[in-house]
Design a protein around this motif. Structure first.
Motif, PDB file in Angstrom:
ATOM      1  N   PHE B 342     -17.270 -47.198   7.773  1.00 46.08           N
ATOM      2  CA  PHE B 342     -18.115 -46.615   6.741  1.00 46.08           C
ATOM      3  C   PHE B 342     -19.316 -45.905   7.361  1.00 46.08           C
ATOM      4  N   ASP B 343     -19.963 -46.527   8.301  1.00 44.27           N
ATOM      5  CA  ASP B 343     -21.145 -45.916   8.918  1.00 44.27           C
ATOM      6  C   ASP B 343     -20.781 -44.646   9.671  1.00 44.27           C
ATOM      7  N   LEU B 345     -18.332 -42.742   8.847  1.00 45.94           N
ATOM      8  CA  LEU B 345     -17.994 -41.776   7.806  1.00 45.94           C
ATOM      9  C   LEU B 345     -19.258 -41.119   7.264  1.00 45.94           C
ATOM     10  N   THR B 346     -20.284 -41.912   6.956  1.00 46.98           N
ATOM     11  CA  THR B 346     -21.495 -41.330   6.390  1.00 46.98           C
ATOM     12  C   THR B 346     -22.216 -40.450   7.399  1.00 46.98           C
TER      13      THR B 346
END
Lengths: 633, 354
Positions: B342-343, B345-346
């Motif tokens: 997730f990190d 991705l952001t």
């Protein structure tokens, strides 16, 4: 000097209004403005060109303390005769003798209206059902409105005359000329605008050069002709736009649309919980972007399955939940109706499941691209039997992320379906989003069965809260059969025993009620004193879901409080305590009174009033304010 | 492993004389033969008498809602392809309300072992006709006889591009076990049509082959690689007759005829499989003929040309499974991806500080 500005891009469905509006909004956000957007487009894929039914619009409010996408526009770009008519007459555009009326017009009487004069030919006027050859007089546009006629089509053709492009492709660039002009009007820096355009068109590099040229020419047009128009400057000083001292917490920001935020909330939750994310869905307006985004996120190990129908969508998800995954399904109103029996199965089998309902105009096929809040009672009660499910609602495009995440947490920790309500306005609108790190997000503790129960497990065993344990295929020593039939409270096998049934109904009810212990208290937003009026402490506006921005703005104007709900079933524990402090409780909803009815049923002692609009559009702040003022005793 | 290892502690509640008892025993025998441990097996069902089966097997099981077993089983197998997934369904659950999920699980070739219990009646709801009941069938919901043509389940399977079809009879335990084991071994959507007798509401519907006296003459057990022979004395065989103008069909010939076919279950082309799968069932389509009442008379009808109904594994071909394809694609994309968390991705977003 204004703090905020509302801009409306309006044209034919093929004119690229959504793209233009998005680019303007995004650049405004990058320059430090808060934004809120409203894409407003028809349901048809492509209505006949130049007709009233084909008008597509994009509205954005930018500035500071932006809560809504704005009531009436300050600046309008009307790309054709039909767009001009729809913006001027609003919902009365079909009335034969209608003319500008500030109650219905989509812009106010001091607005700037930029019109493409090349799109006001006799043929264009006929398609848009004008009766004379002067649209401005016919529509009765008051003199206070600054009309800016721009020969957009000819100017675009002129700009690209050496490009070697065919006529059709040249005409597609008209929106970029208008965009350039608007950038000039708002004094936005062109270098950043060009960079953004390059980003947007990076998959089609051949389009970058012509679109950039047209955009820059549009900007220069405004600059060179020193258009007889007050250049709109937010907060007066140009430098203040980029050095805007913002009241938002520091961090890294981006602009995000609600559907994408929802999808990313699910991704984050899955990773935090250590579970694989499974989505079973079927395309339906306006939820389809969630399926698209998750189908593209295989890099995040997301399994997104396009099922053969809505029921297969939720059923594949239930299969994945049975097998131990974080399972979700996304839909709109009609799909939620189809899924109701299966959601009931998940309630009875006590499996974690996240159901996302992106509400739209109903009932039945209704208004697929318009917004309302009419599925609440369906989400709360639309299943056979005593069948409680958790219902929560996002209230901004950005917090679609947080509430999608929260839906996953509640589902995994309490072995229950959770229905997350969003709507078209949030789904398609964009807002600023502060990008979180996974480590900052709340812990999620899935209700996995403990080792001690190996060999002694049955699906009815519960912990101290009344939540049963999750064992799934692959785990040795926990083999069991799950069912949609009633089960024995001790043994977990099929039971038709009368006392047992009542005990189980109450156990499932209690399981949902105890979730109130792990959700935040209801917080009241205090309205500000705007006009030095006495703070109105007798009134509280009440809302849920996407109306938060509008109700906040209304509360500011009225100097009263706002109690806005994200948790609906169960309600926050302090709900009665908060609401009973007010003499007037006005529940404002985009339906005919669903949350109002729910609150009345829960709290028969409270005087619940209601204010409703149900036109497929977000609230108009002014109308709420007028209603409250007029109805004061 | 012993069959008893797969028995649950629940008292089997099928009616005495119901064909489901036999299928239950066959399932336990087959699972023992297959040898996958109980905790890696999931048995998914919808609603119906057939759908009670998970309760009698000591594996993971899920007795779900009417018609939706196929969709739920697809979710289980696709998300967790390491599991062995069985689907228990009936002629109503699978072919009426569950029809849409049925054709899509076959089309996708989801690796499921599907038992379609066909008793030509709705038993649990006490005696309505089903999509496989013959036209003219008198039931609680068709007191003057049905007016609709039935499905032939095999035809639907082939119509959905099925890669595995087998048929068996409740009273023939060995054939049933063989079909179930073959279904498991086949990687893909394996449909096993089990002809079962509902002793209460449609007794004798398969008597024309269940009856020991008639079985040899009216049915043929197909085995891959073996000659297609049947009859009390194995004196008959099946051959293909090609007529002008362009009509071809199966015919019965003496066993010694050189044209007797050898069964090839692995033939990709479904044409012959279709003929074999539909063979000998004309008598089951309508009760409106003088010699047949609700319970088809055990005598051979001229219309069938003496053709038997085919049992055993009729079609068994290879094709990529949906669950493999879905999982492989995720692995492939993830293998090439720069951002996997997730990190990460952001971090790829267009962003600015405020």
């Amino acid at each position: 000097m204004k703090n905020n500005a509302i801009v409306r891009f309006c044209g034919d469905s093929g004119d690229g209004m959504q793209l233009t509006g998005n680019m303007f909004a995004q650049l405004a956000a990058e320059m430090g403005n808060e934004i809120s957007t409203l894409p407003d487009f028809p349901a048809e894929i492509r209505a006949p060109q130049g007709t009233l039914g084909g008008v597509s619009a994009f509205q954005v409010e930018l500035g500071q303390e932006v809560y809504t996408s704005g009531d009436k526009a300050d600046v309008v770009v009307a790309m054709n005769a039909a767009a001009l008519k729809v913006c001027t007459l609003g919902s009365h555009f079909n009335h034969p003798q209608a003319h500008f009326d500030e109650d219905f017009a989509l812009y106010h009487r001091h607005a700037i209206v930029i019109v493409d004069t090349d799109s006001l030919t006799d043929k264009d006027l006929e398609k848009a059902q004008y009766h004379t050859d002067n649209p401005f007089t016919e529509l009765g546009i008051p003199e206070s409105v600054q009309i800016v006629p721009v020969a957009l089509t000819s100017l675009t053709k002129e700009a690209l005359k050496d490009s070697g492009m065919d006529n059709k492709s040249v005409l597609k660039c008209r929106n970029m000329f208008a965009l350039g002009l608007i950038y000039w009007l708002f004094d936005e820096p062109m270098d950043k605008a060009i960079h953004l355009l390059e980003e947007k068109f990076k998959k089609k590099p051949a389009l970058v050069a012509p679109n950039t040229k047209v955009m820059v020419d549009g900007y220069n047009y405004g600059h060179n002709l020193a258009l007889n128009v007050q250049q709109v400057r937010l907060d007066g000083d140009k430098s203040q736009i980029s050095n805007y001292k913002c009241q938002m917490p520091t961090g890294h920001y981006t602009s995000i649309a609600g559907n994408k935020a929802t999808a990313w909330g699910l991704i984050a939750a899955a990773q935090k919980a250590g579970k694989r994310l499974f989505l079973g869905s079927y395309p339906i307006t306006p939820a389809t972007d969630i399926l698209h985004e998750l189908a593209a996120r295989k890099d995040m190990n997301v399994m997104a399955v396009q099922a053969e129908d809505e029921i297969a969508g939720v059923c594949t998800a239930i299969g994945a939940a049975f097998a131990g995954d974080l399972a979700c399904t996304s839909t709109s109103g009609p799909g939620l109706s189809l899924k109701s029996e299966a959601i009931g199965l998940a309630v009875m089998a006590e499996l974690p499941l996240v159901v996302i309902d992106v509400q739209r105009g109903g009932p039945s096929t209704g208004l697929p691209t318009k917004t309302e809040q009419t599925d609440l009672l369906q989400a709360l009660y639309g299943r056979n039997g005593e069948c409680p499910a958790v219902v929560i609602a996002a209230s901004t495009s950005a917090n679609c992320f947080d509430y999608a995440y929260e839906a996953c947490r509640i589902a995994l920790e309490n072995m229950t379906p959770v229905i997350l309500m969003t709507d078209t306005y949030l789904a398609n609108g964009t807002a600023l989003w502060r990008i979180p790190k996974l480590a900052e997000l709340p812990q999620i503790n899935p209700q996995t069965v403990p080792e001690e129960l190996k060999g002694h497990y049955n699906p009815a065993l519960r912990d101290a809260r009344g939540v049963r344990y999750w064992a799934y295929p692959g785990m040795e020593g926990y083999e069991h059969r799950n069912i949609g039939l009633e089960r024995d409270a001790e043994k977990g096998t099929i039971s038709t025993n009368p006392e047992n049934h009542e005990q189980m109904v109450l156990a499932r009810k209690h399981k949902i009620e105890q979730i109130a212990n792990s959700i935040p208290d209801l917080k009241v937003i205090n309205g500000q004193m705007v006009n030095e009026q006495m703070v109105n402490k007798d009134v509280v506006l009440v809302g849920w879901g996407s109306t938060e921005g509008h109700l906040h703005a209304a509360a500011n104007e009225l100097g009263c409080d706002l109690a806005h709900f994200n948790y609906i079933c169960p309600l926050p524990k302090n709900t009665h305590e908060v609401l009973s402090q007010y003499k007037r409780i006005i529940v404002c909803e985009l339906n005919t009174g669903q949350f109002a009815a729910y609150l009345r049923a829960h709290f028969p002692d409270l005087p619940i009033e209601q204010y409703n609009e149900i036109q497929g559009q977000p609230f108009a702040v002014e109308r709420i304010v007028n209603f409250v003022k007029k109805s004061e005793c | 492993m012993e069959p008893s290892h797969f028995k649950s502690d629940q008292y089997v509640r099928f009616c005495p004389g119901c064909g489901d008892h036999a299928i239950c025993m066959a399932l336990q025998k087959a699972m023992a033969q297959i040898g996958v441990p109980t905790h890696q097996v999931a048995v998914i069902s919808g609603i119906g008498c057939s759908s009670r089966m998970p309760h009698y097997l000591n594996t993971y099981g899920f007795n779900t809602i009417h018609g939706r077993g196929g969709a739920i089983a697809t979710g289980v197998k696709t998300s967790h392809p390491e599991l062995t997934v069985w689907q228990m369904s009936g002629d109503g659950d699978c072919l009426a309300i569950g029809g849409n999920h049925f054709i899509h699980e076959i089309r996708r070739n989801v690796d499921l072992n599907v038992c379609l219990f066909n008793n030509r009646i709705y038993g649990l709801t006490k005696g309505q006709y089903s999509p496989t009941s013959p036209k003219g069938f008198v039931s609680k919901s068709s007191p003057f006889g049905t007016v609709e043509r039935p499905f032939i389940p095999a035809e639907l399977v082939l119509g959905a591009r099925g890669t595995f079809f087998a048929r068996t009879l409740d009273v023939d335990l060995p054939t049933t076990v063989d079909c179930l084991v073959a279904a498991h071994r086949h990687k893909g959507c394996s449909i096993v049509e089990c002809l079962v007798n509902c002793v209460i509401f449609n007794n004798g519907t398969h008597a024309w082959i269940a009856d020991r006296e008639l079985r040899a003459e009216h049915s043929i057990i197909l085995r891959h690689g073996e000659k297609m022979l049947f009859g009390k004395n194995n004196d008959k065989g099946l051959a293909l007759e090609i007529n002008t103008p362009g009509l071809f069909r199966l015919i019965v010939v003496p066993a010694s005829d050189p044209r007797v076919l050898v069964h090839d279950a692995h033939q990709q082309d479904p044409t012959l499989h279709r003929l074999l799968a539909l063979m000998g069932q004309e008598r089951n389509l309508e009760v409106n003929t003088p010699s047949l009442e609700n319970t088809p008379s055990p005598s051979m009808g001229e219309t069938d040309g003496g053709l038997p109904i085919a049992l055993g594994v009729i079609r068994d071909v290879e094709a990529e499974t949906y669950n493999d394809a879905v999982n492989n694609q995720i692995a492939e994309v993830r293998g090439k991806a720069k951002a996997k968390t997730f990190d990460e991705l952001t971090a790829t977003l267009e962003q600015w500080t405020m």
